[in-house]
Design an enzyme around this catalytic site. Structure first.
Site, PDB file in Angstrom:
ATOM      1  N   PRO A 186      -3.282  -6.988   8.877  1.00  0.00           N
ATOM      2  CA  PRO A 186      -2.120  -6.100   8.768  1.00  0.00           C
ATOM      3  C   PRO A 186      -2.542  -4.675   8.426  1.00  0.00           C
ATOM      4  O   PRO A 186      -3.355  -4.444   7.536  1.00  0.00           O
ATOM      5  CB  PRO A 186      -1.303  -6.730   7.638  1.00  0.00           C
ATOM      6  CG  PRO A 186      -1.732  -8.154   7.597  1.00  0.00           C
ATOM      7  CD  PRO A 186      -3.176  -8.157   7.991  1.00  0.00           C
ATOM      8  N   GLU A 187      -1.981  -3.724   9.168  1.00  0.00           N
ATOM      9  CA  GLU A 187      -2.296  -2.317   8.955  1.00  0.00           C
ATOM     10  C   GLU A 187      -1.025  -1.572   8.563  1.00  0.00           C
ATOM     11  O   GLU A 187      -0.013  -2.194   8.234  1.00  0.00           O
ATOM     12  CB  GLU A 187      -2.962  -1.759  10.216  1.00  0.00           C
ATOM     13  CG  GLU A 187      -4.218  -2.539  10.598  1.00  0.00           C
ATOM     14  CD  GLU A 187      -4.925  -2.016  11.828  1.00  0.00           C
ATOM     15  OE1 GLU A 187      -4.738  -0.828  12.169  1.00  0.00           O
ATOM     16  OE2 GLU A 187      -5.674  -2.785  12.459  1.00  0.00           O
ATOM     17  N   LYS A 220      -1.984   0.680   3.108  1.00  0.00           N
ATOM     18  CA  LYS A 220      -2.122  -0.769   3.260  1.00  0.00           C
ATOM     19  C   LYS A 220      -1.612  -1.546   2.057  1.00  0.00           C
ATOM     20  O   LYS A 220      -1.883  -2.740   1.950  1.00  0.00           O
ATOM     21  CB  LYS A 220      -3.595  -1.123   3.506  1.00  0.00           C
ATOM     22  CG  LYS A 220      -4.056  -0.894   4.941  1.00  0.00           C
ATOM     23  CD  LYS A 220      -5.392  -1.553   5.186  1.00  0.00           C
ATOM     24  CE  LYS A 220      -5.820  -1.405   6.638  1.00  0.00           C
ATOM     25  NZ  LYS A 220      -7.087  -2.115   6.917  1.00  0.00           N
TER      26      LYS A 220
END
Length: 494
Positions: free
Chosen positions: A2-3, A54
């Site tokens: 996940p970014e 993030k």
């Protein structure tokens, strides 16, 4: 992984649910998770979320009635600076596969490691799902060692990068420097590929040489964007094609991921090239990679870095001849070599000729030809083979040593008995029996039934000790004896 866009949409999902639902204690942690358990015993509370690069921050606020939920929805853009008695701040790192999911209580995902239950009936559960378990959570604020968010704090983001170009991190290739979260918070593998591709920057050029040409500014130039502008614009493009709660998965064939796969221009797109950087990550690009390509410039996905040399005409002839040889087998000229190879080797023959030897451990043999120990495990052994020089017969003498660990931690070693060892033990046993018989028949107790020089020597030594024992003590010897006797008496007292 996940970014920035995935964290943004997880935040959007939580805020949407928090505006409509109230939650209750306790907060449940899965048994397999190694993260800390969250202790916050409030009867009712609401949730809201903020994102920064993030990281995602979830703020839990205690409420006494449903009016509190409306007050909470009005303050979604606010930020709590610290945790108080009526609020709790949790900061999440998503790791490799983290996401948030909202499900009915009887349909909780398998890898839901932190669960928040609503106070309705039937209950719904907002859960942090992470099947690879690299995700984290902690009580506290954002990690400000990370750089500013490129989307929300673009001015600070640009200043943080251009003001630190003298740092050693910018000696790296741009594809490696752009992954440093201290300066490019939220940029991950697929974002860097798309940013560099749109900016037309080769991945393996020095980061400083690219960034030192950029001028400071406060806003994003949409018409003529540079590399840092794309760090703001590319994540925003993903915002418009994703749904809340869903991440990206270019390998998935599900309908929900097709818009994202259609948006990609470089990352895992057919026709693009990929190499592994010095950090072990795969970078996708088009054209010349740049002068700072790693020495082991391997690629992934497909050929896995195996380079195939285009053969010439002579190579074609050789390869054709080789293939014919592989199909037809060994030629007649090599028939003798083939016959020798078909015969068993010395090691193979030894394996066939050596009988199965059962090691001995503490006088016991294990069932099934295996040595047994206190814990029931078998023991490995080594066989020493000596050849008499003949080609087809072997004079094999096997010596097997078994190491057994006793209760006191000492190692006992025993050998497999052969006829010579058995005969030697038998002769020693006969001598012992003869000695015992001589003593029982009244033999000299000093010599122990022995004769010759050893018996006389032993007898003389015994007589000398008896003589010294019977001599009177003089001088300091008496004092020493009295002192020793006193110590013995004190020691023997109850």
């Amino acid at each position: 992984m996940p970014e920035l866009p995935e964290i943004h949409y997880a935040c959007k999902l939580i805020n949407k649910i928090g505006a409509e639902k109230r939650f209750r204690s306790p907060i449940i942690k899965s048994d397999v998770s190694k993260m800390e358990k969250i202790e916050w015993a409030k009867e009712h509370f609401t949730v809201r979320a903020l994102s920064r690069g993030k990281e995602l921050q979830m703020i839990l606020e205690e409420v006494s009635d449903k009016a509190g939920s409306a007050q909470n929805s009005e303050s979604l853009n606010g930020s709590s600076s610290e945790t108080s008695n009526s609020s709790l701040m949790l900061t999440f790192g998503f790791g490799m596969s983290g996401k948030f999911s909202f499900d009915r209580f009887d349909a909780i995902p398998k890898h839901a490691h932190l669960q928040f239950f609503t106070d309705e009936n039937p209950s719904y559960v907002l859960s942090f799902v992470d099947y690879r378990r690299f995700g984290t959570w902690r009580v506290g604020d954002f990690d400000f060692a990370r750089g500013p968010d490129p989307v929300k704090d673009y001015k600070d983001f640009r200043q943080n990068v251009l003001g630190n170009l003298d740092k050693s991190v910018f000696n790296k290739a741009i594809c490696e420097a752009i992954m440093e979260q201290k300066y490019f918070n939220g940029i991950g593998n697929y974002l860097r590929a798309e940013i560099l591709h749109r900016a037309e920057v080769p991945p393996f050029v020095a980061a400083r040489s690219v960034l030192e040409k950029l001028a400071p500014k406060d806003t994003v130039d949409v018409n003529n964007p540079d590399l840092l502008d794309y760090c703001n614009l590319v994540p925003k493009e993903v915002f418009n094609i994703m749904k809340p709660g869903e991440g990206y998965n270019p390998k998935s064939d599900k309908e929900i991921y097709r818009p994202f796969k259609g948006w990609l221009r470089c990352y895992m797109v057919e026709g693009m090239t990929n190499l592994v950087d010095r950090q072990g990550r795969t970078i996708w690009f088009a054209g010349n990679p740049g002068p700072m390509v790693p020495a082991k410039n391997q690629s992934r996905h497909g050929a896995r870095g195996k380079r195939r040399r285009s053969p010439s005409s002579s190579d074609d002839d050789n390869s054709e001849a080789g293939s014919v040889k592989e199909r037809k087998g060994v030629s007649e000229d090599n028939s003798e070599a083939e016959a020798l190879q078909s015969q068993p080797s010395v090691s193979q023959k030894i394996k066939r000729e050596v009988p199965q030897v059962t090691p001995v451990r503490n006088g016991k043999r294990g069932a099934g030809g295996h040595a047994t120990s206190a814990n029931g495990n078998g023991s490995s052994y080594f066989v020493k083979v000596e050849s008499d020089g003949a080609a087809d017969t072997f004079d094999i003498k096997a010596t097997v040593k078994v190491a057994a660990r006793s209760k006191k931690g000492k190692t006992a070693r025993q050998k497999v008995e052969d006829p010579e060892i058995s005969e030697r033990k038998h002769s020693l046993q006969i001598r012992k029996q003869t000695k015992e018989a001589a003593e029982s028949e009244g033999a000299d107790p000093i010599s122990g039934g022995k004769t010759g020089k050893r018996a006389s020597k032993k007898a003389k030594g015994t007589e000398k000790r008896e003589k010294v024992k019977n001599e009177p003590l003089i001088g300091s010897e008496k004092g020493n004896v009295r002192h020793s006797a006193r110590l013995v008496a004190v020691k023997d007292e109850p």
